[in-house]
Design an enzyme around this catalytic site. Sequence first.
Site, PDB file in Angstrom:
ATOM      1  CG  HIS A  98      -0.228   0.327   2.499  1.00  0.00           C
ATOM      2  ND1 HIS A  98       0.440  -0.647   3.197  1.00  0.00           N
ATOM      3  CD2 HIS A  98      -0.053   1.469   3.191  1.00  0.00           C
ATOM      4  CE1 HIS A  98       0.985  -0.119   4.267  1.00  0.00           C
ATOM      5  NE2 HIS A  98       0.705   1.170   4.289  1.00  0.00           N
TER       6      HIS A  98
HETATM    7  C1  UD1 Z   1      -2.031   5.196   6.157  1.00  0.00           C
HETATM    8  C2  UD1 Z   1      -0.715   5.578   6.806  1.00  0.00           C
HETATM    9  C3  UD1 Z   1       0.288   4.431   6.684  1.00  0.00           C
HETATM   10  C4  UD1 Z   1      -0.306   3.140   7.180  1.00  0.00           C
HETATM   11  C5  UD1 Z   1      -1.592   2.870   6.427  1.00  0.00           C
HETATM   12  C6  UD1 Z   1      -2.238   1.578   6.863  1.00  0.00           C
HETATM   13  C7  UD1 Z   1      -0.123   7.972   6.702  1.00  0.00           C
HETATM   14  C8  UD1 Z   1       0.819   8.930   6.099  1.00  0.00           C
HETATM   15  N1  UD1 Z   1      -0.093   6.736   6.170  1.00  0.00           N
HETATM   16  O1  UD1 Z   1      -1.776   5.117   4.760  1.00  0.00           O
HETATM   17  O2  UD1 Z   1       1.427   4.729   7.458  1.00  0.00           O
HETATM   18  O3  UD1 Z   1       0.609   2.087   6.979  1.00  0.00           O
HETATM   19  O4  UD1 Z   1      -2.482   3.968   6.678  1.00  0.00           O
HETATM   20  O5  UD1 Z   1      -3.382   1.316   6.153  1.00  0.00           O
HETATM   21  O6  UD1 Z   1      -0.842   8.290   7.608  1.00  0.00           O
HETATM   22  N2  UD1 Z   1      -9.114   4.832   2.095  1.00  0.00           N
HETATM   23  C9  UD1 Z   1     -10.316   4.199   1.985  1.00  0.00           C
HETATM   24  N3  UD1 Z   1     -10.903   3.748   3.121  1.00  0.00           N
HETATM   25  C10 UD1 Z   1     -10.338   3.903   4.343  1.00  0.00           C
HETATM   26  C11 UD1 Z   1      -9.092   4.543   4.425  1.00  0.00           C
HETATM   27  C12 UD1 Z   1      -8.476   4.993   3.302  1.00  0.00           C
HETATM   28  O7  UD1 Z   1     -10.871   4.060   0.909  1.00  0.00           O
HETATM   29  O8  UD1 Z   1     -10.932   3.471   5.346  1.00  0.00           O
HETATM   30  C13 UD1 Z   1      -8.480   5.380   0.906  1.00  0.00           C
HETATM   31  C14 UD1 Z   1      -8.458   6.893   0.996  1.00  0.00           C
HETATM   32  O9  UD1 Z   1      -9.581   7.434   0.425  1.00  0.00           O
HETATM   33  C15 UD1 Z   1      -7.190   7.256   0.261  1.00  0.00           C
HETATM   34  C16 UD1 Z   1      -6.331   6.030   0.401  1.00  0.00           C
HETATM   35  O10 UD1 Z   1      -7.144   4.957   0.844  1.00  0.00           O
HETATM   36  O11 UD1 Z   1      -7.424   7.489  -1.072  1.00  0.00           O
HETATM   37  C17 UD1 Z   1      -5.204   6.260   1.364  1.00  0.00           C
HETATM   38  O12 UD1 Z   1      -5.659   6.505   2.684  1.00  0.00           O
HETATM   39  P1  UD1 Z   1      -4.773   7.364   3.709  1.00  0.00           P
HETATM   40  O13 UD1 Z   1      -5.365   7.314   5.053  1.00  0.00           O
HETATM   41  O14 UD1 Z   1      -4.494   8.683   3.127  1.00  0.00           O
HETATM   42  O15 UD1 Z   1      -3.378   6.649   3.747  1.00  0.00           O
HETATM   43  P2  UD1 Z   1      -2.976   5.115   3.726  1.00  0.00           P
HETATM   44  O16 UD1 Z   1      -2.394   4.811   2.399  1.00  0.00           O
HETATM   45  O17 UD1 Z   1      -4.083   4.245   4.224  1.00  0.00           O
END
Ligand code: UD1
Length: 367
Positions: free
Chosen positions: A205
């Site tokens: 991820h």
């Molecule tokens: C975040 C953390 C990372 C951790 C990871 C675990 C930061 C910088 N990164 O990254 O360290 O390892 O979580 O999962 O904080 N999304 C969904 N549903 C959700 C959550 C996220 O669809 O419940 C989508 C969001 O819309 C976004 C993408 O996933 O487009 C990334 O989510 P985001 O929370 O920004 O960062 P992660 O990549 O999950």
Amino acid sequence: MKIVNIVGARPNLMKIAPLIAEMQRFSDIEPVLVHTGQHYDDNMSEVFFKELGIPQPDYNLGVGPGTHTWQTAQVMLALEPLLQELRPDLVLVVGDVNSTLAAALVAAKVCIPLAHVEAGLRSFDRTMPEEINRVITDALADYLFTTERSANENLQQEGIPDHRVFFVGNVMIDTLLHHRQRAEALGMPARYGVSGNGYALLTLHRPSNVDVREVLGGILNALDSLQSRLPVLFPAHPRTMRRLAENGFLERIKTMPNLRLIEPLGYLEFLGLMAQARLMLTDSGGIQEETTILGVPCLTLRENTERPVTVTQGTNEVVGTSPERIVTAAWQVLASGGKEGRCPELWDGRAAERIVRILREKLESQS
Ligand code: UD1
């Protein structure tokens, strides 16, 4: 003693669970739980509350997705008035996600003591968003709890006074040891039609791996080879799922009969699969630690790790993202069984106990 505990993203939840449980044992501690809403899907958040017995959050800031700056700023804006109203004795943050940094900044601005659990880890790669979050959170924290000795050395080199730093072990391993039997009893491999020790498990991820088409494509090339010899189960993070679709890679995956793309799993289900895997491939931080305790060989698809003890003592090998290197390392594991590893110091299931004991002593002596 009112302690505001902050969670935002999935990896925070397995770290906070044993801490809240330990705090609840003491009548002089009032734990308050704040969820920032960084992760909002049920399978990225709610299921972990249920499985790990974490109480429902007292407050949910409902922040959701956005750029890192936006997300950090929104958490700060929503948290500031809440902390001003609650005036806790301590704010406790875990890990290195955007919510961790945002809460640390607000605690510092409104002059509330800050504890950081999982302090001092460094990849020395400032292009990694989590590295910025770690460095700044540690610079602001009053109590820094570390999981491995290298973290103490990093903090010392950054000029953090020794009296703020406590080597206590790993709360995520507290959770793993607590739930391992239950997870293994689920018989997860059979549910996916694979046999124990007869499959690889993959998570992916990190933006540096999934947001860059060439890198993601290269990893898929490696998986294509691997799946010809061993079934690969791939619970995909929402970000990864989106990138696979955007780049037209889902079609490619359909041509690989032994690569099984599945939804993100709950904690117990994932642990059940990980515990019996022949091989783990990941770019996650926490999984490098969990596989070390489970004795499962782990190939980390990154150029560095902020958790060096998993390499020097554990089952982890940092192999980068070149398809050739991934495949060579995987064949080696299949041929030799991989590194055996041993349990790092203090990863004994009692880290939360140590942390809460230290906090009670420190906060009582100041009141
Ligand atoms: C975040 C953390 C990372 C951790 C990871 C675990 C930061 C910088 N990164 O990254 O360290 O390892 O979580 O999962 O904080 N999304 C969904 N549903 C959700 C959550 C996220 O669809 O419940 C989508 C969001 O819309 C976004 C993408 O996933 O487009 C990334 O989510 P985001 O929370 O920004 O960062 P992660 O990549 O999950």
